[in-house]
Design an enzyme around this catalytic site. Sequence first.
Site, PDB file in Angstrom:
ATOM      1  N   LYS A 155       0.826  -1.211   0.000  1.00 49.75           N
ATOM      2  CA  LYS A 155       0.000   0.000   0.000  1.00 49.75           C
ATOM      3  C   LYS A 155       0.860   1.261   0.000  1.00 49.75           C
ATOM      4  O   LYS A 155       0.599   2.208  -0.753  1.00 49.75           O
ATOM      5  CB  LYS A 155      -0.950  -0.020   1.207  1.00 49.75           C
ATOM      6  CG  LYS A 155      -1.967   1.125   1.217  1.00 49.75           C
ATOM      7  CD  LYS A 155      -3.262   0.717   1.896  1.00 49.75           C
ATOM      8  CE  LYS A 155      -3.129   0.595   3.403  1.00 49.75           C
ATOM      9  NZ  LYS A 155      -3.542   1.830   4.092  1.00 49.75           N
ATOM     10  N   SER A 156       1.891   1.288   0.838  1.00 51.09           N
ATOM     11  CA  SER A 156       2.747   2.476   0.927  1.00 51.09           C
ATOM     12  C   SER A 156       3.409   2.775  -0.413  1.00 51.09           C
ATOM     13  O   SER A 156       3.453   3.928  -0.863  1.00 51.09           O
ATOM     14  CB  SER A 156       3.826   2.271   1.995  1.00 51.09           C
ATOM     15  OG  SER A 156       3.272   2.190   3.279  1.00 51.09           O
TER      16      SER A 156
ATOM     17  N   ARG B 149      -9.305  11.708  12.638  1.00 49.09           N
ATOM     18  CA  ARG B 149      -7.864  11.561  12.862  1.00 49.09           C
ATOM     19  C   ARG B 149      -7.166  12.915  12.785  1.00 49.09           C
ATOM     20  O   ARG B 149      -7.407  13.703  11.871  1.00 49.09           O
ATOM     21  CB  ARG B 149      -7.270  10.577  11.857  1.00 49.09           C
ATOM     22  CG  ARG B 149      -7.871   9.200  12.005  1.00 49.09           C
ATOM     23  CD  ARG B 149      -7.428   8.243  10.928  1.00 49.09           C
ATOM     24  NE  ARG B 149      -6.010   7.927  11.029  1.00 49.09           N
ATOM     25  CZ  ARG B 149      -5.376   7.125  10.170  1.00 49.09           C
ATOM     26  NH1 ARG B 149      -6.041   6.595   9.162  1.00 49.09           N
ATOM     27  NH2 ARG B 149      -4.098   6.862  10.318  1.00 49.09           N
TER      28      ARG B 149
ATOM     29  N   GLN C  91       4.870   9.295   7.295  1.00 51.12           N
ATOM     30  CA  GLN C  91       3.924  10.144   6.571  1.00 51.12           C
ATOM     31  C   GLN C  91       4.302  11.613   6.686  1.00 51.12           C
ATOM     32  O   GLN C  91       4.257  12.355   5.697  1.00 51.12           O
ATOM     33  CB  GLN C  91       2.509   9.905   7.090  1.00 51.12           C
ATOM     34  CG  GLN C  91       1.974   8.517   6.775  1.00 51.12           C
ATOM     35  CD  GLN C  91       0.579   8.291   7.329  1.00 51.12           C
ATOM     36  OE1 GLN C  91      -0.038   9.196   7.888  1.00 51.12           O
ATOM     37  NE2 GLN C  91       0.075   7.077   7.186  1.00 51.12           N
TER      38      GLN C  91
ATOM     39  N   ASP D  78       1.698  -0.970  12.073  1.00 48.30           N
ATOM     40  CA  ASP D  78       0.376  -1.435  11.637  1.00 48.30           C
ATOM     41  C   ASP D  78       0.105  -2.888  12.014  1.00 48.30           C
ATOM     42  O   ASP D  78      -1.026  -3.364  11.854  1.00 48.30           O
ATOM     43  CB  ASP D  78       0.235  -1.282  10.122  1.00 48.30           C
ATOM     44  CG  ASP D  78       0.073   0.170   9.705  1.00 48.30           C
ATOM     45  OD1 ASP D  78      -0.508   0.947  10.484  1.00 48.30           O
ATOM     46  OD2 ASP D  78       0.537   0.526   8.606  1.00 48.30           O
TER      47      ASP D  78
ATOM     48  N   LYS E 161      -4.790   5.848  15.123  1.00 51.44           N
ATOM     49  CA  LYS E 161      -4.886   5.207  13.812  1.00 51.44           C
ATOM     50  C   LYS E 161      -6.355   5.215  13.371  1.00 51.44           C
ATOM     51  O   LYS E 161      -7.161   6.001  13.860  1.00 51.44           O
ATOM     52  CB  LYS E 161      -4.299   3.794  13.887  1.00 51.44           C
ATOM     53  CG  LYS E 161      -2.770   3.770  13.944  1.00 51.44           C
ATOM     54  CD  LYS E 161      -2.187   4.143  12.592  1.00 51.44           C
ATOM     55  CE  LYS E 161      -0.699   3.944  12.525  1.00 51.44           C
ATOM     56  NZ  LYS E 161      -0.178   4.219  11.163  1.00 51.44           N
TER      57      LYS E 161
END
Length: 451
Positions: free
Chosen positions: A30-31, A131, A178, A329, A356
């Site tokens: 995903k990243s 968030r 991030q 994660d 999260k």
Amino acid sequence: MASPSNHSASSLTAEPSGALLGSITVPGDKSISHRALIFGALAVGETRIGGLLEGEDVLATAETMRRLGAEVERHADGTWSVHGVGVGGLKEPDQPLDFGNSGTGARLVMGLVAGHPITATFIGDASLSRRPMGRVIAPLTETGATFHAREGGRLPLTLTGAGRALPITYRLPVASAQVKSAVLLAGLNAPGVTTVIEETPTRDHTERMLRAFGAHIEVEDGPRGLIVIRLTGEPELKPCRISVPGDPSSAAFPVVAALLTPGSEITVTGITLNPHRAGLYTTLMEMGGDIEVMNQREEGGEPVADLRVRASRLKGIEVPPARAASMIDEYPVLAIAAAFAEGETRMLGIHELRVKESDRIAATASGLRANGVKVHESDDGMVVEGRSGEVGGGGHVATHIDHRIAMSFLVMGLAAQKPVTVDDAAMIATSFPNFTGLMRGLGASFVGRAQ
């Protein structure tokens, strides 16, 4: 908190299963998928991407790149092409950018937009809108961007990028790939050198991909263990051919399921074992997990390998807090492994999990208790009392719209004495669209409407 016993339209139950057997390929990372689309949009020319994760989060980023002026297309053979607009060439979107559940997409694109003289409004689903974005807003404000957001820096927010972005030097107050990536993305369209200083190493997909696209970026060891990253702004990024490796965060679920389900032996092919992402696998092996790393190679600048996993008797350990950034994660599914282990497993230094997709410490602890496992929760972690392979199960677990909580407790249900039900499995599609189909192919048993 356990959910009501009546099943919702998207609830799903995992039943005790026989041995899991076979070979699987998990979805693309995903990243890396997010970043491939973003850097492709900033390159001059056509970038081709194979193995892109086609989950809802990444598809939201693909649509966002279209709204910012890039041409993004999926081809019949499953590959994707991105015709970029060049650094500095983004257009102002004519409607809000909707990131759904994707915190990664939202934060990276905030960095991207902050370095361009355009205005964009960022929106997301109920979970993402809770968030906090303040840790990204703070450094991007230093580059000259302005923000109008809800209290606490929450979505929806409107961002106006700098007319002339400023290169900044920013020391990360907490380990966050991030935030680091957002600052570097803003620095791409700033004249001069943008510097990011890390106290703790975080995943480095952005740095690796910037190099692949032709940016000048230096990573050095600084004094007192610091890591210093310097990016020279205003490069002309060159298009690439990218093969996205399998996602180690997605592979975690079949791997833990195979470790816990007696008689299992599976192979997971082609996942990235980037050292900043492999903490879970190191931890599982320390717990006694039979995980063999095979066929190690490099693809697109990322270390890639296959894993052979056999059912194992696990023992509890203390997970070093310094390892948290490399497995942030994966703590929910590690807690499932810990529940089946012999002895206590201590997981501390993970306060980040409180913000999260859900409060993952609270959600994980609640789900464990609902299935007969003792857990001690603290502000920055939890201690799980293992049951030496004898987990009762039988609980109904509230997922709090969190895909990783849902998949973790479905893994529990495959190895527990009684079935485990999650109240909502629909959001699994954000990161692992074929989770149930792939697991069924190995021999897992799921019952419910959410497929």
